[in-house]
Design an enzyme around this catalytic site. Structure first.
Site, short mmCIF file in Angstrom:
data_model
loop_
_atom_site.label_atom_id
_atom_site.label_comp_id
_atom_site.label_asym_id
_atom_site.label_seq_id
_atom_site.Cartn_x
_atom_site.Cartn_y
_atom_site.Cartn_z
N SER A 98 -46.91 -14.08 -18.44
CA SER A 98 -45.89 -14.03 -18.12
C SER A 98 -45.12 -13.52 -16.37
CB SER A 98 -44.15 -14.43 -18.57
OG SER A 98 -43.66 -15.15 -17.39
N ASP A 213 -46.27 -25.88 -15.38
CA ASP A 213 -44.91 -24.51 -15.50
C ASP A 213 -43.88 -24.25 -14.26
OD1 ASP A 213 -43.83 -22.45 -15.68
OD2 ASP A 213 -46.31 -20.87 -16.04
N HIS A 241 -45.36 -23.01 -19.12
CA HIS A 241 -45.30 -21.41 -19.17
C HIS A 241 -45.29 -21.33 -20.44
CE1 HIS A 241 -44.06 -18.23 -17.42
NE2 HIS A 241 -43.37 -17.49 -17.89
#
Length: 264
Positions: A98, A213, A241
């Protein structure tokens, strides 16, 4: 073992170094607003397969110091370079999840991929991070009711079912951060873009992304794959995610295949 590395006067980063004698090194950069502990289900396995696993808490997060400033991608990537130099790392795999993926991209551009032999981008917040609308919502919550914000993050993070105890553990990881650093990264994710950095990545790159996600859309993985030469995209069809947990067996195997065997 865990120790601290000074990255500038008055600012130390926490580093977890597991199996320092491993024949191949992986440096893990966590996502916002978490810590190196998010990679527990990699650290449980990979060191026993001969890998040295290094988890770094960015400034403001986890066990690291929490200064009031220094939350741009440039400064965060400079911090990583300082740790790399302090540990004398060479020919290592840099793996970022991320926002950690965004920091890894900036590191590859700003520091010319110093020491990195392979790059792994995990649900990376690149080439863009948060939309203005998402950033505004998170920023308001972070500055007024940060636990509520973290609960929303937890609820939207995973595609697969998570137990209440796991949810609480994950929730607490996010609350280890300082409020000001949590807010500062939201602004960075809103304002900074990484399109110009991507063509500067020269090493083999593995892009893994959860198809479901809700935080960073899967479409961005296609964009990364198109813009980064020598990159390979592996979709994770049963993840949101959090593929590092949701499909951790698959992720660990894909990661090992990409990096290469240690002989164990």
């Amino acid at each position: 073992m865990g120790y601290y590395v000074t990255v500038e006067p008055g600012v130390k980063l926490y580093v977890e170094d597991i199996n320092p004698e491993g024949s191949r090194t992986i440096v893990f950069l966590h996502g916002w607003p978490l810590s190196h502990q998010q990679f527990e289900y990699q650290f449980n396995v990979l060191p026993h397969k001969g890998y040295r696993c290094i988890g770094i808490d960015w400034r403001g997060f986890g066990k690291s110091d929490k200064p009031s400033s220094g939350y741009s991608f440039d400064r965060l990537s400079d911090d990583i370079r300082t740790v790399v130099d302090a540990l004398g790392l060479e020919q290592f795999t840099l793996a970022g999840h991320s926002t950690g993926g965004a920091i890894a991209v900036r590191y590859m551009s700003r520091h010319h991929g110093y020491g990195v032999s392979n790059l792994v981008l995990i649900d990376a917040a690149a080439p863009i991070g948060f939309t203005a609308e998402t950033a505004a919502r998170f920023l308001t919550q972070a500055l007024n009711d940060r636990p509520k914000m973290m609960r929303e993050v937890t609820d939207n993070f995973f595609f697969q079912y998570i137990t209440s105890p796991f949810s609480e553990w994950f929730f607490q990881l996010g609350l280890q951060a300082a409020g000001w650093s949590t807010a500062a990264i939201i602004i960075t994710l809103r304002d900074e873009e990484l399109d110009a950095d991507l063509p500067k990545i020269r090493v083999p790159t593995l892009i893994v992304h959860g198809v479901h996600d809700k935080v960073i859309p899967f479409a961005q993985a296609y964009e990364l794959n198109e813009q980064i030469k020598h990159s390979k995209l592996v979709p994770f069809h049963y993840s949101g995610h959090g593929l590092f947990w949701e499909e951790h067996d698959k992720f660990n195997k894909v990661l090992r295949k990409f990096i290469g065997s240690t002989g164990k």
